[in-house]
Design an enzyme around this catalytic site. Structure first.
Site, mmCIF file in Angstrom:
data_model
loop_
_atom_site.group_PDB
_atom_site.id
_atom_site.type_symbol
_atom_site.label_atom_id
_atom_site.label_comp_id
_atom_site.label_asym_id
_atom_site.label_seq_id
_atom_site.Cartn_x
_atom_site.Cartn_y
_atom_site.Cartn_z
ATOM 1 N N GLU A 1 0.771 -1.234 -0.058
ATOM 2 C CA GLU A 1 0.056 -0.110 -0.052
ATOM 3 C C GLU A 1 0.955 1.200 0.074
ATOM 4 O O GLU A 1 0.469 2.425 -0.576
ATOM 5 C CB GLU A 1 -0.913 -0.058 1.298
ATOM 6 C CG GLU A 1 -1.964 -0.903 0.860
ATOM 7 C CD GLU A 1 -2.972 -1.291 2.459
ATOM 8 O OE1 GLU A 1 -2.514 -1.625 3.113
ATOM 9 O OE2 GLU A 1 -4.179 -0.850 2.085
ATOM 10 N N GLU B 1 -4.310 -9.384 3.028
ATOM 11 C CA GLU B 1 -4.941 -9.302 4.617
ATOM 12 C C GLU B 1 -6.036 -9.963 4.572
ATOM 13 O O GLU B 1 -6.164 -10.502 5.754
ATOM 14 C CB GLU B 1 -5.470 -7.619 4.679
ATOM 15 C CG GLU B 1 -4.071 -6.680 4.681
ATOM 16 C CD GLU B 1 -3.800 -6.079 3.393
ATOM 17 O OE1 GLU B 1 -3.780 -6.891 2.404
ATOM 18 O OE2 GLU B 1 -3.040 -4.929 3.461
#
Ligand code: NAD
Length: 694
Positions: free
Chosen positions: A112, A134
């Site tokens: 990210e 995730e």
């Protein structure tokens, strides 16, 4: 933690944390300070973010995430996520071009950060992983991933990657558009990044930073967008039956976030991130799949005084389905591996198996051709015993037949090195009795692999009564070396895993006998969270194997097990109908040579179905899980496990017990202790003592 250095008019921000680069409150602060120092330096015209560690940035510090899920309120979790979002927004909109030079894995928050940069260059090495995994830990991206990725690579592929939590090798990541460029050598990363910066004269930021930006393709309110989201919802539902709130929140974050300005989208993501972390599923999954798994990898049951194993030569006896895969795993870990079988055809098949696998791995960019060649060179095949001399570890994977196994032990013993370990991959035969038959009880141990062994992450290590501390320690060292999570159990019939998971199949057989329609049984099994229905599983393991184990147990113990559903269903299916499972091409399912398997249409003749009131479905689903928990609790009480937490990991990694519960023991907490006890008592009253958890 973050080093700042200069290359002419460019600055390098280099992640270098002592153990592994992770996002934690401290590292985010350090990064923010470093970032501000170069953003405010008028001499700096561009920034490279990179790492001095083997990994680029491994994502959030999971121990910190655990603190969040265990102790923090939704509001606090939101604030936490938002703080990271703000720092990453500064990277993106700080006014200077930023390039991520990815020389190691960039996962979760790590990727990210790369996404917030304006350009990404990765080293094309086969062991680097890039992506947003995730959701596989019960979490969801919370540092911009659900907002930047769809805007960058398109809604459909982004949804796929986020919802499947896929980790991509650099070549694949490049094909998806997760990185713009690849370089062949790590040393080329920084020069190439600097070159990119030097060519970036006018800085515009990312397209979505423009105030009037609106996603063109796949906007949720467009026809294409509606199609993409409808399909994604359906697919998710089919895969998870609504058991994973984190996945649904991730989907919602994308859906809602794409309809508002970008920064609002980030806020939406942070709020869903907080809600996800506050779920009991996230708590259960983080604990078992990360914390406990890591604990097992640190070998808590390893006798400390034993020096590390120094195995060089590993021998696999039996080149069948298990033997070939185990051999592959050993060669991959660097052992000189010999495979021995009586049948040259079996050896040929084993050789083909590893060659095909290696080829596929190379094609997918997961393995370099040189490494593949190295693995192949470490594998040797033989029908003779002579070349096996000096074996440090022998893993026996011949037929599940006591007499055959005993014979090969006698034959291999002269070739075992003086301190060599003899192991069996038996799935059911008690290890102590095999150890005695082998004549080296102290150097004998069970190493129970799961099929397909090249992929399944668990190794169940079974202690015989006389297994020495040294043998145990070395088996554990071996497990870590081959990349498997070891769970140590004491000897008993079916050990821990086979014993508990067998109850799931049995419950399915009982329902069949009760007249529950087979398709309903299968669907309810999957809805309960199991990876496949119990009848499909019976076909996979093969009913004939379960049946012959049952008969063997009856003989060994001198008892009748007629009450066991495997006895009656096995007699009918294996003995009378010859439908013993998938290997035989027929079982509860039909296996057409081409096309998908389907339930055998004649099942109804032998097990007439009756209509089932849908109000009963939850009870049927509960039976599937509670019966396993009750058996696991009995095994725990009998001392089969060294630690209940080990059982949680074993249940998820070994046979796919629903991860969202945190495992076969954590499920009690997931349900709530009081409620769990009441439900178990009810099931016991209604269905009998197999639901006795007292
Ligand atoms: P398999 O039938 O595919 O392979 C057995 C192999 O052993 C065959 O290639 C056979 O030729 C060879 N063999 C037989 N006698 C031999 C001898 N005297 N010397 C050398 N080789 C000999 O069986 P499999 O499914 O690979 O199972 C092997 C073992 O692994 C069994 O003990 C089984 O219980 C255990 N196991 C199986 C699974 C599974 O899912 N199939 C999972 C865990 C453990």
């Amino acid at each position: 933690m973050i080093e700042v250095s200069r290359e002419g008019s460019y600055a390098l921000l280099i992640w270098r944390m002592p153990r592994v680069n992770v996002l934690s409150p401290e590292s985010v602060t350090a990064f923010q300070e470093a970032l501000e120092s170069v953003l405010t330096d008028s001499q700096v015209r561009g920034i490279v973010i990179t790492s001095a560690n083997p990994e680029f940035l491994a994502g959030a510090d999971i121990r910190y995430v655990q603190q969040l899920v265990e102790r923090q309120s939704i509001e606090e979790i939101y604030q936490n996520s938002w703080r990271v979002q703000e720092v990453f927004l500064r990277v993106e909109t700080g006014g200077k071009p930023v390039v991520a030079a990815i020389g190691g894995s960039a996962l979760g928050g790590g990727y990210e950060l790369a996404l917030a940069c304006h350009h990404r260059i990765a080293w094309n090495a086969s062991d680097i992983e890039i992506g947003l995994p995730e959701t596989t830990l019960g979490l969801m991206p919370g540092a911009g991933g659900t907002q930047r990725l769809p805007r960058k690579i398109g809604v459909a592929p982004a949804l796929q990657l986020i919802l499947e939590g896929r980790r991509l090798r650099p070549a694949e990541a490049h094909a998806y558009g997760l990185v713009e460029e690849l370089v062949g050598q790590r040393e080329d990363l920084i020069p190439r990044a600097l070159q990119w910066l030097s060519q970036t004269s006018s800085f515009l930021g990312n397209p979505w930073n423009a105030p009037d930006y609106r996603i063109e393709q796949g906007h949720p309110q467009s026809e294409e967008g509606r199609r993409i989201f409808t399909a994604a919802i359906a697919k998710l539902r089919e895969r998870t039956y609504g058991n994973y709130p984190g996945l649904e929140y991730a989907l919602r974050a994308v859906y809602e976030g794409l309809q508002v300005p970008f920064v609002e989208g980030l806020r939406i993501e942070s709020s869903y991130f907080a809600r996800t972390l506050a779920t009991r599923e996230a708590r259960a999954m983080v604990r078992t799949l990360f914390i406990e798994r890591q604990r097992l990898l640190s070998l808590p049951h390893r006798p400390a005084q034993v020096p590390p194993a120094s195995f060089q030569k590993v021998v696999i006896l039996g080149a069948g389905m298990m033997g070939s895969a185990i051999a592959y795993v050993c060669a991959q870990a660097g052992y000189a591996t010999w495979v021995k079988d009586t049948s040259p055809q079996a050896l040929e098949k084993a050789r083909n198996f590893s060659e095909n696998l290696l080829q596929r791995e190379v094609q997918r960019g997961r393995l370099s051709p040189q490494k593949a060649q190295g693995i192949q060179q470490r594998l040797s095949y033989t029908t003779e015993y002579q070349p096996l001399a000096g074996a440090d570890l022998v893993i026996e994977a011949v037929f599940e037949d006591r007499a055959v196994k005993t014979q090969v032990y006698a034959e291999i013993l002269p070739y075992l090195s003086p301190q060599g370990v003899l192991a069996s991959n038996t799935s059911t035969l008690p290890i102590t009795s095999l150890a005695e038959a082998a004549g080296v009880p102290d150097r004998f141990i069970g190493l129970h692999f799961f099929s397909p062994a090249e992929r399944m992450p668990l190794l169940e290590i079974i202690l015989g009564k006389h297994t020495s501390q040294q043998t145990l320690a070395w088996a554990l060292d071996f497990s870590v070396k081959i990349g498997k999570v070891p769970v140590v159990v004491r000897d008993s019939r079916g050990f821990f895993t086979s014993r508990v998971f067998g109850t799931y199949v049995r419950e399915g057989l009982r329902m069949l006998m009760e007249g529950v329609p087979p398709a309903l049984i299968e669907n309810l099994g999957r809805q309960a969270g199991m990876p496949v229905g119990p009848l499909a599983l019976a076909d996979e393991v093969s009913l004939s194997l379960m049946y012959s184990i049952l008969r063997q147990t009856e003989r060994d113990l001198g008892v009748s097990l007629a009450e066991d559903p495997v006895a009656s269903v096995g007699e009918l299916f294996v003995e009378k109908l010859g439908r013993s499972g998938r290997k035989a091409g027929k079982g509860f399912y039909e296996y057409p040579p081409e096309g998908k398997k389907y339930l055998w249409s004649e099942l109804n003749r032998y097990f007439p179905s009756r209509p089932i009131d849908p109000a009963l479905y939850p009870e049927l689903r509960d039976r599937f899980l509670y019966v396993q928990v009750a058996e696991a609790l009995r095994a725990l009480k009998e001392g089969i496990l060294l630690d209940a937490r080990d059982g949680d990991v074993a249940s998820i990694l070994g046979w796919g017990f629903p991860p969202f519960t945190g495992g076969v023991f954590s499920m009690i907490e997931w349900v709530g202790e009081e409620q769990f006890r009441m439900r178990m008592n009810y099931l016991k009253m209604r269905y009998g003592d197999r639901f006795d958890a007292s």
